[in-house]
Enzyme design. Structure first.
Site, PDB file in Angstrom:
ATOM      1  N   HIS A  74      13.067  -9.655  18.850  1.00  0.00           N
ATOM      2  CA  HIS A  74      12.362 -10.390  19.912  1.00  0.00           C
ATOM      3  C   HIS A  74      10.863 -10.181  19.755  1.00  0.00           C
ATOM      4  O   HIS A  74      10.414  -9.061  19.515  1.00  0.00           O
ATOM      5  CB  HIS A  74      12.801  -9.869  21.282  1.00  0.00           C
ATOM      6  CG  HIS A  74      12.056 -10.501  22.427  1.00  0.00           C
ATOM      7  ND1 HIS A  74      12.344 -11.776  22.865  1.00  0.00           N
ATOM      8  CD2 HIS A  74      11.044 -10.043  23.194  1.00  0.00           C
ATOM      9  CE1 HIS A  74      11.537 -12.077  23.874  1.00  0.00           C
ATOM     10  NE2 HIS A  74      10.729 -11.031  24.091  1.00  0.00           N
ATOM     11  N   CYS A  90      14.576 -35.248  -6.556  1.00  0.00           N
ATOM     12  CA  CYS A  90      14.328 -34.210  -5.557  1.00  0.00           C
ATOM     13  C   CYS A  90      13.014 -33.479  -5.825  1.00  0.00           C
ATOM     14  O   CYS A  90      12.166 -33.357  -4.941  1.00  0.00           O
ATOM     15  CB  CYS A  90      15.482 -33.214  -5.540  1.00  0.00           C
ATOM     16  SG  CYS A  90      15.217 -31.821  -4.426  1.00  0.00           S
TER      17      CYS A  90
END
Length: 462
Positions: A441, A42
């Site tokens: 947002h 990995c």
């Protein structure tokens, strides 16, 4: 007199080194034996260097779309060898980090190849060092799988391990396998101008994902990235043709030949369970996978197995989670059992793929009365601003309680959205809470809220 320990860990990948560190934290005298590099596949040849390379590819992709952003320049070139060098620096820093953590937790790091020689005993070659411990954790991982029609030579026919170190890109490549590794390398190579063909035996790319997600990935690869995709087809042979290769592909009983410079075989992994002395101590295996119970214990008391060699789910974070379960069991604690169906899965091509739990089809087959909540990236302001509108979020929800049975996403940075959804599932949250939660947002995360609302027929922005 052999070195005496409470725990010996064989293998120092994301399962093994986490097990050793956790054992050190719990006061267990621990040794870890690794024949290659700390961090295993990995860190050295897989997850970490590939993500560094994929970031390079993403940057290159913006240069390839420069006019869309009002940018003009002459004589642009992308040096792939520099990308490789950067990825190796990232790897080196991570390896040094693991070494430091082992020292900090007073773990003995022994270089060599370990073999079980009897009850609680291990011999390390080539020096013949003898160790003994009350408990042993086997974390030897896995290696790329090969098939007879595609003999690996490490030069023209390669695996991901050779690919991750490849300095000079071919002009063309055939990638056999449309799973996570195949998709990531396909995107990487295509961004650097390589002519890429993916051959997948199953009917669709990303075959383990929800069918709608797979279809979106395939559309993005073929239409946006101009990658040639052949699904429902098997490779029956490869032959040399001068300086190139000829790959024979069988689809629906008819054969076609694809010419290329290299072939990357990305068809999964096989466990590294040979030459460990398992037979001598009676550890049970099935097709090479070491058999374990919920505590990661084998059939032999005092011997545990974690990670890819245990054959549960070949993901680095699964190996690390199993490490904690095994060590805490050894220490007499009561660790939480693992639910492999709910483990997060992530693929880092563009668009990214992220999921956990049941697909819509699996939920129906399991007898669930499921609601489906969907939201397209095209309706997300942040995605529009980024110029990355390929994708969607799909939630599979129990219709009675609003429980999340599965989450399936494709789009920009969706791998980073797995944490919120996984935590909601862990805390037994529902689409009601996800719909209530105020998301900043504009953010990509708003797609989660909208998909949760959509499952109850209340989506606002679509």
């Amino acid at each position: 007199m052999p070195g005496e320990y409470d725990l010996i860990v064989i293998g120092a990948g994301p399962g093994g080194y986490v097990a050793a560190i956790r054992a050190g934290q719990l006061g267990l005298k621990t040794a870890i034996v690794e024949r290659e590099a700390l961090g295993g596949v990995c860190l050295n040849w897989g997850c970490i260097p590939s993500k560094a390379l994929l970031k390079n590819a993403e940057v290159v992709s913006y240069f390839n779309r420069a006019e869309e952003f009002g940018l003009k320049f002459d004589n642009f070139s992308a040096d792939y060898s520099a990308a490789i060098d950067r990825s190796r620096k990232v790897v080196d820093r991570n390896v040094r980090g693991v070494a430091y953590l082992l020292r900090k937790n007073e773990i003995d790091h022994i270089t060599g190849e370990a073999k079980l020689t009897g009850n609680g005993r291990v011999e390390v070659s080539p020096d013949g060092q003898k160790l003994a411990a009350k408990n042993i954790i086997i974390a030897t991982g896995a290696r790329p799988r090969s098939i007879p029609p595609l003999p690996i030579d490490g030069d023209r026919v390669i695996t991901s391990k050779e690919a991750i170190l490849l300095q000079d890109l071919p002009q063309s490549i055939v990638i056999v396998g449309g799973g996570a590794i195949g998709l990531e390398f396909a995107y990487l190579y295509r961004m650097y101008g390589v002519d890429v063909t993916i051959v997948e035996l199953l009917p669709r790319l990303a075959p383990n994902e929800d069918e709608e997600i797979s279809r979106q990935v395939e559309r993005s690869f073929t239409r946006r990235h101009r990658i040639n995709v052949i699904t429902g087809a098997g490779v029956t042979g490869v032959s040399r043709d001068g300086e190139g290769l000829q790959v024979t592909v069988d689809k629906d009983g008819s054969q076609q030949v694809v010419g290329c410079d290299k072939v990357l075989v990305a068809i999964g992994v096989q466990p590294n369970s040979e030459n460990l002395g398992l037979e001598s101590v009676g550890v049970a295996t099935d097709r090479g996978n070491i058999q374990v119970n919920g505590n990661m214990s084998t059939n032999v008391p005092g011997i545990f197995a974690i990670g890819d060699v245990a054959g549960k789910l070949a993901l680095a974070h699964v190996a690390s989670a199993q490490a904690n379960v095994a060590v805490e069991s050894i220490a007499g604690l009561d660790p939480q059992s693992l639910d492999y169906a709910m483990m997060p899965r992530a693929t880092y091509c563009q668009p990214q793929i992220a999921s956990f739990g049941l697909s819509e089809e699996q939920a129906r087959e399991a007898g669930h009365d499921a609601n489906i909540g969907k939201f397209n990236m095209q309706a997300n302001g942040k995605a529009l601003g980024m110029g990355e509108t390929d994708g969607m979020v799909k939630l599979v929800v129990d219709s009675r309680f609003g429980e999340i049975l599965g989450a399936h996403m494709v789009g920009p940075e969706v791998t980073e959205l797995l944490g919120e959804l996984s935590l909601t599932r862990l805390l037994e949250g529902t689409t009601l809470e996800l719909g209530w939660m105020v998301h900043a947002h504009p953010t990509i995360s708003e797609v989660i809220k909208e998909a949760a609302l959509a499952a109850d027929g209340r989506a606002v922005h679509m």
